[in-house]
Design a protein around this motif. Structure first.
Motif, PDB file in Angstrom:
ATOM      1  N   ASP A  33       0.821  -1.213   0.000  1.00 16.10           N
ATOM      2  CA  ASP A  33       0.000   0.000   0.000  1.00 16.10           C
ATOM      3  C   ASP A  33       0.858   1.269   0.000  1.00 16.10           C
ATOM      4  O   ASP A  33       0.342   2.372   0.031  1.00 16.10           O
ATOM      5  CB  ASP A  33      -0.975   0.005   1.180  1.00 16.10           C
ATOM      6  CG  ASP A  33      -0.275  -0.037   2.531  1.00 16.10           C
ATOM      7  OD1 ASP A  33       0.942  -0.299   2.588  1.00 16.10           O
ATOM      8  OD2 ASP A  33      -0.968   0.180   3.543  1.00 16.10           O
ATOM      9  N   ASP A  34       2.184   1.105  -0.065  1.00 19.45           N
ATOM     10  CA  ASP A  34       3.105   2.248  -0.144  1.00 19.45           C
ATOM     11  C   ASP A  34       3.437   2.480  -1.615  1.00 19.45           C
ATOM     12  O   ASP A  34       4.453   2.010  -2.130  1.00 19.45           O
ATOM     13  CB  ASP A  34       4.363   1.958   0.670  1.00 19.45           C
ATOM     14  CG  ASP A  34       5.322   3.136   0.747  1.00 19.45           C
ATOM     15  OD1 ASP A  34       5.155   4.111  -0.027  1.00 19.45           O
ATOM     16  OD2 ASP A  34       6.264   3.077   1.566  1.00 19.45           O
ATOM     17  N   THR A  35       2.547   3.212  -2.292  1.00 18.03           N
ATOM     18  CA  THR A  35       2.712   3.379  -3.735  1.00 18.03           C
ATOM     19  C   THR A  35       3.986   4.141  -4.093  1.00 18.03           C
ATOM     20  O   THR A  35       4.564   3.890  -5.152  1.00 18.03           O
ATOM     21  CB  THR A  35       1.481   4.058  -4.368  1.00 18.03           C
ATOM     22  OG1 THR A  35       1.230   5.290  -3.697  1.00 18.03           O
ATOM     23  CG2 THR A  35       0.259   3.155  -4.294  1.00 18.03           C
ATOM     24  N   ALA A  36       4.451   5.017  -3.206  1.00 17.68           N
ATOM     25  CA  ALA A  36       5.704   5.732  -3.494  1.00 17.68           C
ATOM     26  C   ALA A  36       6.873   4.750  -3.516  1.00 17.68           C
ATOM     27  O   ALA A  36       7.726   4.807  -4.408  1.00 17.68           O
ATOM     28  CB  ALA A  36       5.939   6.835  -2.466  1.00 17.68           C
ATOM     29  N   ALA A  37       6.910   3.830  -2.560  1.00 18.84           N
ATOM     30  CA  ALA A  37       7.995   2.851  -2.495  1.00 18.84           C
ATOM     31  C   ALA A  37       7.914   1.854  -3.652  1.00 18.84           C
ATOM     32  O   ALA A  37       8.935   1.516  -4.265  1.00 18.84           O
ATOM     33  CB  ALA A  37       7.972   2.116  -1.161  1.00 18.84           C
ATOM     34  N   ILE A  38       6.709   1.390  -3.958  1.00 20.05           N
ATOM     35  CA  ILE A  38       6.538   0.460  -5.088  1.00 20.05           C
ATOM     36  C   ILE A  38       6.909   1.160  -6.392  1.00 20.05           C
ATOM     37  O   ILE A  38       7.618   0.600  -7.229  1.00 20.05           O
ATOM     38  CB  ILE A  38       5.095  -0.085  -5.152  1.00 20.05           C
ATOM     39  CG1 ILE A  38       4.772  -0.941  -3.923  1.00 20.05           C
ATOM     40  CG2 ILE A  38       4.859  -0.862  -6.443  1.00 20.05           C
ATOM     41  CD1 ILE A  38       5.444  -2.287  -3.872  1.00 20.05           C
ATOM     42  N   GLY A  39       6.449   2.393  -6.563  1.00 21.06           N
ATOM     43  CA  GLY A  39       6.774   3.151  -7.775  1.00 21.06           C
ATOM     44  C   GLY A  39       8.273   3.339  -7.935  1.00 21.06           C
ATOM     45  O   GLY A  39       8.819   3.184  -9.026  1.00 21.06           O
ATOM     46  N   ALA A  40       8.957   3.661  -6.827  1.00 21.80           N
ATOM     47  CA  ALA A  40      10.413   3.842  -6.873  1.00 21.80           C
ATOM     48  C   ALA A  40      11.106   2.529  -7.232  1.00 21.80           C
ATOM     49  O   ALA A  40      12.066   2.521  -8.011  1.00 21.80           O
ATOM     50  CB  ALA A  40      10.918   4.375  -5.539  1.00 21.80           C
ATOM     51  N   LEU A  41      10.615   1.421  -6.694  1.00 18.20           N
ATOM     52  CA  LEU A  41      11.200   0.115  -6.999  1.00 18.20           C
ATOM     53  C   LEU A  41      11.010  -0.230  -8.480  1.00 18.20           C
ATOM     54  O   LEU A  41      11.944  -0.690  -9.140  1.00 18.20           O
ATOM     55  CB  LEU A  41      10.575  -0.962  -6.107  1.00 18.20           C
ATOM     56  CG  LEU A  41      11.075  -2.383  -6.306  1.00 18.20           C
ATOM     57  CD1 LEU A  41      12.579  -2.488  -6.016  1.00 18.20           C
ATOM     58  CD2 LEU A  41      10.286  -3.343  -5.426  1.00 18.20           C
TER      59      LEU A  41
END
Length: 94
Positions: A33-41
């Motif tokens: 649910d951490d879209t910023a972290a998933i997006g960065a990955l």
């Protein structure tokens, strides 16, 4: 990001998850649910110039669920801890 790019990034990231155990482990440790972290990955993994937004990630997750379920099933079969939820790439709110 346009729809073609979203579909291509989703497919590419799934392929990377399937073929790169270290990436899969890092993704598993990242809150879905951490879209910023998933997006960065996703951006770092695929060498993207722009980090996918939450809207991009949700569109990509819908594409994965609708059209790439066979790849998801292979990843889930190979990795007992893989999520079995709607929105395989990110946690989807319905």
């Amino acid at each position: 990001m346009n729809d073609v790019a979203r579909r291509a990034v989703a497919a590419g990231f799934l392929h990377a998850l399937q073929t790169t155990p270290a990436l899969f482990d890092e993704w598993m440790k990242t809150a879905k649910d951490d879209t910023a972290a998933i997006g960065a990955l996703v951006a770092r993994t695929l060498g993207l110039a722009q980090v996918p937004t939450a809207d991009d990630l949700h569109a990509m997750a819908h594409h994965v669920d609708a059209h790439l379920s066979g790849v998801v099933a292979e990843i889930q079969a190979a990795n007992a801890g893989a999520p079995k939820t709607v929105g395989f790439l990110v946690l989807m709110q319905h």
